[in-house]
Write a protein that holds these residues in place. Sequence first.
Motif, mmCIF file in Angstrom:
data_model
loop_
_atom_site.group_PDB
_atom_site.id
_atom_site.type_symbol
_atom_site.label_atom_id
_atom_site.label_comp_id
_atom_site.label_asym_id
_atom_site.label_seq_id
_atom_site.Cartn_x
_atom_site.Cartn_y
_atom_site.Cartn_z
ATOM 1 N N UNK B 116 50.930 78.732 -41.790
ATOM 2 C CA UNK B 116 50.891 77.272 -41.840
ATOM 3 C C UNK B 116 51.755 76.680 -40.739
ATOM 4 N N UNK B 119 50.370 77.700 -37.176
ATOM 5 C CA UNK B 119 48.941 77.464 -36.992
ATOM 6 C C UNK B 119 48.185 78.742 -36.686
ATOM 7 N N UNK B 120 48.263 79.715 -37.546
ATOM 8 C CA UNK B 120 47.385 80.861 -37.345
ATOM 9 C C UNK B 120 48.001 82.162 -37.794
ATOM 10 N N UNK B 121 47.139 82.980 -38.364
ATOM 11 C CA UNK B 121 47.566 84.290 -38.831
ATOM 12 C C UNK B 121 47.932 85.179 -37.658
ATOM 13 N N UNK B 122 47.506 84.773 -36.486
ATOM 14 C CA UNK B 122 47.705 85.591 -35.292
ATOM 15 C C UNK B 122 49.188 85.711 -34.962
ATOM 16 N N UNK B 339 62.592 54.971 -77.099
ATOM 17 C CA UNK B 339 61.981 54.563 -75.833
ATOM 18 C C UNK B 339 62.142 53.059 -75.651
ATOM 19 N N UNK B 343 64.231 50.875 -72.755
ATOM 20 C CA UNK B 343 63.673 49.779 -71.974
ATOM 21 C C UNK B 343 64.479 48.501 -72.181
ATOM 22 N N UNK B 477 63.010 54.938 -67.444
ATOM 23 C CA UNK B 477 62.469 55.873 -68.434
ATOM 24 C C UNK B 477 62.278 57.269 -67.851
ATOM 25 N N UNK B 517 57.717 64.157 -52.858
ATOM 26 C CA UNK B 517 56.532 63.307 -52.988
ATOM 27 C C UNK B 517 55.664 63.769 -54.155
#
Lengths: 218, 570
Positions: B116, B119-122, B339, B343, B477, B517
Amino acid sequence: MRSVAAAALGGAVVAELGWVIFKALITKVEWPSAKLRIPFPQIDVVTGKALQVGGVTIQRSAIFTVAALAVCAVLLWFFINRTRIGRGMQAVSQDPDTARLMGINVDRIIVVAFALGAVLAAIAGVSQGLQNTNIEFRMGFLAGLKAFTAAVLGGIGNIYGAVVGGLVLGVVEAMATQYIPGQFGGSTWKDVWAFVILILVLVFRPQGLLGARVVDRA
Amino acid sequence: MSDVKTAETAAEAPVTKPAKPIAWPLGLAGVALVIAGSFLSWSYNGQILNDLSINFYPGGLQILAIIIALLSLVLLLAEKGPLTKLGSWLDATLGLRALGTGLALYMALVLVAITVQAHGLINVNPGGYVTTVGAVLLAVSGWMSPLRQLRDMSQARLPAWMEILTIGVLMAALLFMAAYALGLSDAWSFVLCLLFIATAATALFRSGAMTFVGHVGQRHRKVLTLGAFVAAFLFPFTQNGSDANMSIAGSVLVFSATAIGLNIVVGLAGLLDLGYIAFLGSGAYVAATLSTSAFATIGWKPPFLLVVLLGACVAAVLGLIIGSPTLRVSGDYLAIVTLGFGEIFRFSMFNLDGNNGPNLTNGPNGIPGIPDLELFGFNFGSGHTIAGIELGRFSNYYFLLLILVGGVVLAFSRLNDSRIGRGWVAIREDEKAAEAMGVNVFGLKLLAFAIGAFLAGLAGTIKAHQDGAVSPDQYIFLESAFLLAAIVLGGMGTIAGVLLGATILKLLPEKLRFFSEYRLLLFGLLLVLMMRFRPEGLVASKRRQLEFHEEDEALAVEIEEERLAVGEAK
């Protein structure tokens, strides 16, 4: 052995090519930000000009909401009381084990119940979107909490109760904004009052306003 | 009775499935390949994974692979070879399976990472492939080896000094691993390091080495506790007092202290509380409004020790208030009440800004500029040098929080062993039966809420000074949900489990920026998977484990024996 090696090599080449193409494609897409508010599509019939009925202005979206409520409540009542699955649902809610013994597919009933709840919530979401014209992915949390408050207020397991509870909750919120004196009455406090009502109802009348049946509170 | 008898006959009969003769040499070959491959270069690009591109000079991740290979070698030799004496104690096969599978996964992830990023298995060099093949061979050999009957680990005894040494070595290894993992700034390296830790830990548990450590820990309980605390105290020194890592560690400790407080309510008393962050928040707000900050809204500035008590007591009173409905409601309804309470707290803090209510909290702006603590003439804001290592502001708070966590753990464990704790567990198991037995259900429930809230309030007062600011959006929460998730993930009602869960849930998003994220998505997935495959949590208390595995007879017998042994010891 040679064929295996050839297959492995072929696989590697294909994977490599796939990766390159994937990268090329993924960088081209413009991803929208999920945190933005998104405008809700406006349909002229339900969001057009407000109606004037004898000096009172009524938004078309409000009519849609009330109509949706009526239709949903009637359909739901019919479904629960008159269809096989609905009656099965009642049986499961009272005693799952016995219901299973009576040949009811309890798992299926539960799945249907969840799906039905989601359908109703989605309809509510549409009317919410029509009224607010903007939607946002976080808007469901508070609505869900209020929904539970309304259901508890009316009495869990009671369709009329849910409707009555929702109406009472809405009216109380509006009245609290209007009539509670001093600084605690403003519109920013209305959610607080909703939860205060929830707690008070749970403490003093756990079965809800219309709840005749004693619910076994887990 | 019959079940017990069959278990005995099973113990006498040797396991019938014979070993495939190829398994053992295959494992050795795997070890050799892994080590050889790790000395070769793995990737063409030196920028990736802290440089794995140099031949005959293994980088950090390659050393981890070598460590796993060496562990496997020990297990292999225990199965057949010079260490056979160990073999009757250690379950070499299960350990080998865990190591082999984990290492294969590790190498697969390494290949993915290189692919990843470059950029390449190479870009994968031969060393990477050699090690991968070795890892797969190890896994295959593990899965081909037969399972064997083992001797009871509780009879394994070493001289006392060696057992204490074992604890020391384990603690040192833990400390080293924690420091190493935190020192990694690259996200992929961090994930791989976590995978290594998970693999090693699983292998240790599976092979029974941890059972031995558990028995040793029971024999030298004080040494173990002391060792853990010494290791935790030494932790800042391993980082060169790095402020970034120490601030993460500090927030982990605050989170842990709060989670242990919640564990009293949820884990012991069995009361689901979804608004718990409000207690942490109330402690923090009390500390903020009574601090010497220019934005504090109350003129009174008491000394901090008094503020701590006040904050904790305010939180405890709130706990009593929110605990009082528990007389009438329980289960899901209680969850909703709490809960709603959470709040209400958030909305109140948001609205008490002078426009919509009296000015107490400055509303959404919160109270910034809270000064550093000053206790007994020691200012927590100033750095100082100990043994040539610069310890900054966050290290100071780390030490203070460590003492707090120690106190909270002590309170939890003493309560757990007391009459009160047994009352809580009785309520959790069956409220009606407990009431019939004369347990004061309502009083104990209130007490659980009050004590839990008290502990959270304590943590909150320190958190306010550590963060330097309080604002309502810290106490949403989601934070309550994370606290609960930490407990469920780690194991309800246990201390180690909650500490582990809190660390995982707090550390990962801090350390993995790309991950933050998706953290909600991934945590949701993690929790669903946990509930499906290990509902009792990572570190399960045995009794609770049995609740989820009712048909497991062996486990029931084991728990009963343990109970008898404890009874005899007393």
